[in-house]
Design an enzyme around this catalytic site. Structure first.
Site, PDB file in Angstrom:
ATOM      1  N   PRO A   1      42.060  61.082  55.409  1.00  0.00           N
ATOM      2  CA  PRO A   1      43.362  61.693  55.695  1.00  0.00           C
ATOM      3  C   PRO A   1      44.461  60.884  55.019  1.00  0.00           C
ATOM      4  O   PRO A   1      44.521  59.664  55.167  1.00  0.00           O
ATOM      5  CB  PRO A   1      43.462  61.619  57.227  1.00  0.00           C
ATOM      6  CG  PRO A   1      42.543  60.509  57.625  1.00  0.00           C
ATOM      7  CD  PRO A   1      41.450  60.492  56.606  1.00  0.00           C
ATOM      8  N   MET A   2      45.332  61.559  54.257  1.00  0.00           N
ATOM      9  CA  MET A   2      46.391  60.859  53.522  1.00  0.00           C
ATOM     10  C   MET A   2      47.689  61.637  53.653  1.00  0.00           C
ATOM     11  O   MET A   2      47.757  62.818  53.272  1.00  0.00           O
ATOM     12  CB  MET A   2      45.991  60.700  52.051  1.00  0.00           C
ATOM     13  CG  MET A   2      44.835  59.738  51.832  1.00  0.00           C
ATOM     14  SD  MET A   2      44.282  59.664  50.100  1.00  0.00           S
ATOM     15  CE  MET A   2      43.303  61.181  49.997  1.00  0.00           C
TER      16      MET A   2
ATOM     17  N   CYS B   1      47.001  53.570  60.642  1.00  0.00           N
ATOM     18  CA  CYS B   1      48.190  53.679  59.806  1.00  0.00           C
ATOM     19  C   CYS B   1      49.206  52.602  60.165  1.00  0.00           C
ATOM     20  O   CYS B   1      49.565  52.449  61.330  1.00  0.00           O
ATOM     21  CB  CYS B   1      48.823  55.058  59.969  1.00  0.00           C
ATOM     22  SG  CYS B   1      50.266  55.303  58.924  1.00  0.00           S
TER      23      CYS B   1
ATOM     24  N   ASN C   1      35.629  52.536  54.694  1.00  0.00           N
ATOM     25  CA  ASN C   1      36.773  53.068  53.964  1.00  0.00           C
ATOM     26  C   ASN C   1      37.555  51.905  53.367  1.00  0.00           C
ATOM     27  O   ASN C   1      37.545  50.806  53.903  1.00  0.00           O
ATOM     28  CB  ASN C   1      37.644  53.889  54.938  1.00  0.00           C
ATOM     29  CG  ASN C   1      38.980  54.286  54.352  1.00  0.00           C
ATOM     30  OD1 ASN C   1      40.038  53.990  54.920  1.00  0.00           O
ATOM     31  ND2 ASN C   1      38.973  54.955  53.230  1.00  0.00           N
ATOM     32  N   GLY C   2      38.216  52.160  52.245  1.00  0.00           N
ATOM     33  CA  GLY C   2      39.090  51.159  51.658  1.00  0.00           C
ATOM     34  C   GLY C   2      38.595  50.648  50.315  1.00  0.00           C
ATOM     35  O   GLY C   2      37.517  50.059  50.241  1.00  0.00           O
ATOM     36  N   GLY C   3      39.348  50.902  49.254  1.00  0.00           N
ATOM     37  CA  GLY C   3      39.037  50.339  47.945  1.00  0.00           C
ATOM     38  C   GLY C   3      37.836  50.931  47.240  1.00  0.00           C
ATOM     39  O   GLY C   3      37.371  50.371  46.245  1.00  0.00           O
TER      40      GLY C   3
ATOM     41  N   ARG D   1      42.321  57.387  47.870  1.00  0.00           N
ATOM     42  CA  ARG D   1      43.115  57.638  46.666  1.00  0.00           C
ATOM     43  C   ARG D   1      42.285  58.086  45.468  1.00  0.00           C
ATOM     44  O   ARG D   1      42.720  58.937  44.686  1.00  0.00           O
ATOM     45  CB  ARG D   1      43.930  56.393  46.327  1.00  0.00           C
ATOM     46  CG  ARG D   1      45.132  56.185  47.245  1.00  0.00           C
ATOM     47  CD  ARG D   1      45.753  54.825  47.041  1.00  0.00           C
ATOM     48  NE  ARG D   1      44.903  53.756  47.560  1.00  0.00           N
ATOM     49  CZ  ARG D   1      45.095  52.469  47.324  1.00  0.00           C
ATOM     50  NH1 ARG D   1      46.108  52.091  46.554  1.00  0.00           N
ATOM     51  NH2 ARG D   1      44.303  51.557  47.846  1.00  0.00           N
TER      52      ARG D   1
END
Length: 339
Positions: A25-26, A108, A219-221, A243
């Site tokens: 989710p972004m 967040c 999640n992340g990177g 992203r």
């Protein structure tokens, strides 16, 4: 959109299976137009909404935020909030709208989120998160999940994350997506919080060993499908990509069904554009603007011949009065000629 114009097969979603790979989710990015495009690239990957706050739904009556195309399944609603009763009401609204999963945002770090006492700041209050999850689960029949960080500020992740998982899972949450970075609530912007705190993938792997009955996604990177497959091979249950899935969606999603889920074939971004055309026409007919859809398509051919022309034509032309299907076809022709 008429049923005959819908190129995506619909059906009951298996969200646990789909969670092997998900698009994070972004905010301002994973709206319904973005998700529709992503579904054309992958039939299997789990998609998430932008975060929707429980006050907006329950107190503000902003039910339009729940709108989505049935073709998006499997699709999850992410909620932000910290009041158990209000979150329960919001979760019920989401379930009634047809979402396959309700996710609670505990990750967040933005100032706006902190001022509402939800998001990453809730890492400091695992008992409250557990209470929220329990209330949400009592209100809905779909699964309630949590997206969290490994800690915030001066917390020691190896100490607090096991305690967090223990307390929240005891309330009934069995699936977590863990952003493998701490969040600094003071001193770093939300953008910096996505890059500066170091990643600790080993801690997430350790949590899977320590909590074998929980479904844990990392999640992340994560920037490639091969990297995601390596995490799955390490024993993690799922991988959530943010992203990279937005800026290079074809690189992440086109081969996902075949390589991660073992089904179907590699999808074609050119065909996805052609399949988007009826969707775009329906959106314009309903009073929408072309740029609302095409802004999510700019990276579709990233790294491929014609990508610069594709992006330029859409970026410069989509906001102009009368812009429509023809502009997208013009941009696509540049990609096809360059191939």
């Amino acid at each position: 959109m008429a049923a005959q114009d819908n190129p995506i097969k619909q059906g009951k979603a298996d969200v646990v299976r789909a969670a092997r790979l998900s698009v994070a989710p972004m905010m301002d990015w994973t709206d319904r137009h973005c998700r529709y495009l992503h579904r054309l690239l992958s039939r299997e990957t789990l998609l998430y909404t932008e975060m929707v706050t429980s006050p907006a739904l329950v107190r503000g009556g902003a039910l339009h935020l729940l709108k989505f195309n049935p073709a998006e399944h499997p699709v999850a609603l992410q909620l932000g909030g910290s009041d158990p009763a209000e979150l329960a009401q919001a979760a019920k609204l989401g379930a009634e709208a047809g979402y396959d999963e309700i996710n609670l945002n505990v990750g967040c770090p933005s100032d706006r989120v902190q001022s509402g006492t939800f998001g990453a700041v809730l890492m400091k209050s695992p008992d409250l998160v557990a209470e929220c999850v329990g209330a949400m689960q009592d209100a809905v029949s779909v699964e309630v999940t949590v997206k969290c960080r490994i800690g915030v500020d001066d917390q020691i992740p190896r100490d607090i994350l096991p305690d967090f998982l223990t307390k929240v899972s005891a309330a009934g949450c069995k699936r977590f997506a863990i952003h493998a970075r701490k969040a600094w609530l003071q001193g770093l912007s939300p953008k910096e919080n996505r890059d500066i705190p170091p990643l600790d993938y080993d801690l997430v792997r350790r949590m899977k060993r320590d909590f074998p009955d929980l479904h844990l996604s990392v999640n992340g990177g994560i920037t490639s499908l091969s990297q995601a497959k390596a995490f799955l091979a390490d024993g993690l249950d799922g991988v959530m990509i943010g992203r990279a899935a937005y800026h290079q969606p074809a690189d992440i999603l086109c081969a996902a069904d075949a390589e991660v889920f073992g089904t179907g074939s590699v999808s074609d971004p050119v065909q996805a554009v052609l399949q988007m055309l009826p969707y775009i026409e329906a959106h314009l007919s309903a009073g929408g603007k072309l740029a609302q859809v095409t802004r999510h398509m700019l990276g579709l051919f990233a790294g491929r011949p014609g990508a610069r022309q594709w992006r330029r034509i859409l970026s410069e032309g989509a906001h102009k009065p009368g812009a429509g299907r023809g502009l997208v076809e013009e941009a696509l022709a540049q990609v096809q000629c360059a191939a």
